[in-house]
Write a protein that holds these residues in place. Structure first.
Motif, PDB file in Angstrom:
ATOM      1  N   UNK A  27      19.716   7.016 -36.164  1.00 14.36           N
ATOM      2  CA  UNK A  27      20.911   6.348 -35.645  1.00 14.36           C
ATOM      3  C   UNK A  27      20.839   4.837 -35.813  1.00 14.36           C
ATOM      4  N   UNK A  28      19.652   4.305 -36.021  1.00 17.33           N
ATOM      5  CA  UNK A  28      19.454   2.864 -36.139  1.00 17.33           C
ATOM      6  C   UNK A  28      19.404   2.411 -37.602  1.00 17.33           C
ATOM      7  N   UNK A  29      19.590   3.355 -38.528  1.00 16.75           N
ATOM      8  CA  UNK A  29      19.646   3.005 -39.949  1.00 16.75           C
ATOM      9  C   UNK A  29      21.017   2.416 -40.271  1.00 16.75           C
ATOM     10  N   UNK A  30      21.114   1.799 -41.432  1.00 13.04           N
ATOM     11  CA  UNK A  30      22.391   1.264 -41.891  1.00 13.04           C
ATOM     12  C   UNK A  30      23.450   2.365 -41.885  1.00 13.04           C
ATOM     13  N   UNK A  31      24.695   2.002 -41.645  1.00 10.61           N
ATOM     14  CA  UNK A  31      25.768   3.002 -41.569  1.00 10.61           C
ATOM     15  C   UNK A  31      25.742   3.934 -42.782  1.00 10.61           C
ATOM     16  N   UNK A  32      26.073   5.200 -42.536  1.00 15.41           N
ATOM     17  CA  UNK A  32      26.139   6.164 -43.623  1.00 15.41           C
ATOM     18  C   UNK A  32      24.920   7.040 -43.798  1.00 15.41           C
ATOM     19  N   UNK A  49      34.851   3.973 -37.855  1.00 15.64           N
ATOM     20  CA  UNK A  49      34.246   4.952 -38.757  1.00 15.64           C
ATOM     21  C   UNK A  49      34.635   6.380 -38.351  1.00 15.64           C
ATOM     22  N   UNK A  50      34.665   6.659 -37.054  1.00 22.74           N
ATOM     23  CA  UNK A  50      35.054   7.998 -36.587  1.00 22.74           C
ATOM     24  C   UNK A  50      36.457   8.340 -37.066  1.00 22.74           C
ATOM     25  N   UNK A  92      32.154  10.466 -54.266  1.00 20.62           N
ATOM     26  CA  UNK A  92      31.202  10.098 -53.244  1.00 20.62           C
ATOM     27  C   UNK A  92      31.640   8.772 -52.619  1.00 20.62           C
ATOM     28  N   UNK A  93      31.547   8.690 -51.288  1.00 22.08           N
ATOM     29  CA  UNK A  93      31.906   7.446 -50.614  1.00 22.08           C
ATOM     30  C   UNK A  93      30.817   6.406 -50.833  1.00 22.08           C
ATOM     31  N   UNK A  94      31.233   5.184 -51.067  1.00 22.00           N
ATOM     32  CA  UNK A  94      30.294   4.063 -51.161  1.00 22.00           C
ATOM     33  C   UNK A  94      30.128   3.454 -49.776  1.00 22.00           C
ATOM     34  N   UNK A  95      28.925   2.977 -49.478  1.00 22.50           N
ATOM     35  CA  UNK A  95      28.670   2.383 -48.166  1.00 22.50           C
ATOM     36  C   UNK A  95      29.653   1.255 -47.870  1.00 22.50           C
ATOM     37  N   UNK A  96      30.016   0.482 -48.883  1.00 20.97           N
ATOM     38  CA  UNK A  96      30.939  -0.637 -48.692  1.00 20.97           C
ATOM     39  C   UNK A  96      32.301  -0.168 -48.183  1.00 20.97           C
ATOM     40  N   UNK A  97      32.651   1.101 -48.396  1.00 18.84           N
ATOM     41  CA  UNK A  97      33.929   1.642 -47.912  1.00 18.84           C
ATOM     42  C   UNK A  97      33.881   1.980 -46.423  1.00 18.84           C
ATOM     43  N   UNK A  98      32.683   2.181 -45.882  1.00 12.07           N
ATOM     44  CA  UNK A  98      32.543   2.606 -44.496  1.00 12.07           C
ATOM     45  C   UNK A  98      32.704   1.421 -43.549  1.00 12.07           C
ATOM     46  N   UNK A 144      26.547   1.664 -37.630  1.00  3.64           N
ATOM     47  CA  UNK A 144      26.538   0.220 -37.431  1.00  3.64           C
ATOM     48  C   UNK A 144      25.577  -0.448 -38.421  1.00  3.64           C
ATOM     49  N   UNK A 145      25.273  -1.702 -38.173  1.00  2.64           N
ATOM     50  CA  UNK A 145      24.333  -2.455 -39.007  1.00  2.64           C
ATOM     51  C   UNK A 145      22.912  -1.945 -38.765  1.00  2.64           C
ATOM     52  N   UNK A 146      22.002  -2.158 -39.711  1.00  7.26           N
ATOM     53  CA  UNK A 146      20.617  -1.719 -39.514  1.00  7.26           C
ATOM     54  C   UNK A 146      20.035  -2.278 -38.211  1.00  7.26           C
ATOM     55  N   UNK A 147      19.348  -1.413 -37.461  1.00  6.95           N
ATOM     56  CA  UNK A 147      18.736  -1.821 -36.209  1.00  6.95           C
ATOM     57  C   UNK A 147      19.625  -1.659 -34.994  1.00  6.95           C
TER      58      UNK A 147
END
Length: 194
Positions: free
Chosen positions: A62-67, A14-15, A1-7, A86-89
């Motif tokens: 789409x405005x949630x934290x990446x992933x 990211x694409x 499983x990918x960790x958010x820190x890897x994204x 992207x970042x939250x928001x």
């Protein structure tokens, strides 16, 4: 499983990063999924993106934290899956356009009503039908164990191509589509897949 820190915290990065990663869906019948072979980036302020006019009830994922998953109905016909990027928001996302099926091919074939493996998940609507991705998955965390998640099996993605995006009219010439060169599982016209 990918960790958010890897994204990567950048939509275009990211694409490109998601090419070669695994998209995994847990169903009652078993595990289905495959290797991501095609994505499209929808940047911050992108006129073609669903976040362009700001947050709404429909696009809030789409405005949630990446992933996180953003699942929406396109043209009243097909569901599509994006990954918040992207970042939250901050609203932006990556459309998962196609996967190369690797797990649960028989289940995907039943879900799609076809047998040709190449056509099971080649295109974003087909992908969601094959993996039974529905609106109830909108907003889920793709970096945690659950019904839908992103992973990596350690295999290299192969050479990555880049072209303009498919099926849009606004910002249509932006080179924000990424794909595995030579993959028969990539969607779109051949002229864009060289």
């Amino acid at each position: 499983m990918l960790r958010r820190a890897e994204l990567p915290v950048d939509t275009v990065e990211l694409a490109r990063f998601l090419i070669g990663k695994m998209l995994v869906r847990m169903l009652a019948e078993g595990v289905v999924g495959g290797r991501v072979v095609e994505t499209e980036a929808y940047n911050i302020g992108d006129a073609a993106g669903h976040a362009y006019r700001g947050m709404t009830h429909r696009n809030r994922a789409l405005f949630l934290e990446r992933g996180h998953a953003y699942v929406y109905l396109a043209y009243g016909i097909s569901l599509m899956l994006n990954v918040s990027s992207e970042a939250p928001g901050v609203g932006a996302g990556v459309l998962i356009r196609a996967i190369e099926p690797t797990d649960g091919i028989g289940i995907m074939a039943r879900n799609r009503g076809i047998e040709r493996v190449r056509d099971l998940a080649r295109g974003p609507g087909r992908l969601c039908a094959a993996l039974e991705i529905h609106r109830r998955l909108d907003g889920i965390d793709l970096c945690q164990a659950g019904p839908l998640w992103l992973g990596w099996d350690g295999q290299a993605s192969g050479e990555i191509g880049q072209s303009k995006r498919i099926g849009i009219t606004r910002a249509a010439d932006s080179p924000l589509r990424f794909y595995v060169l030579g993959s028969s599982f990539v969607s779109g016209p051949r002229v864009l897949n060289r």
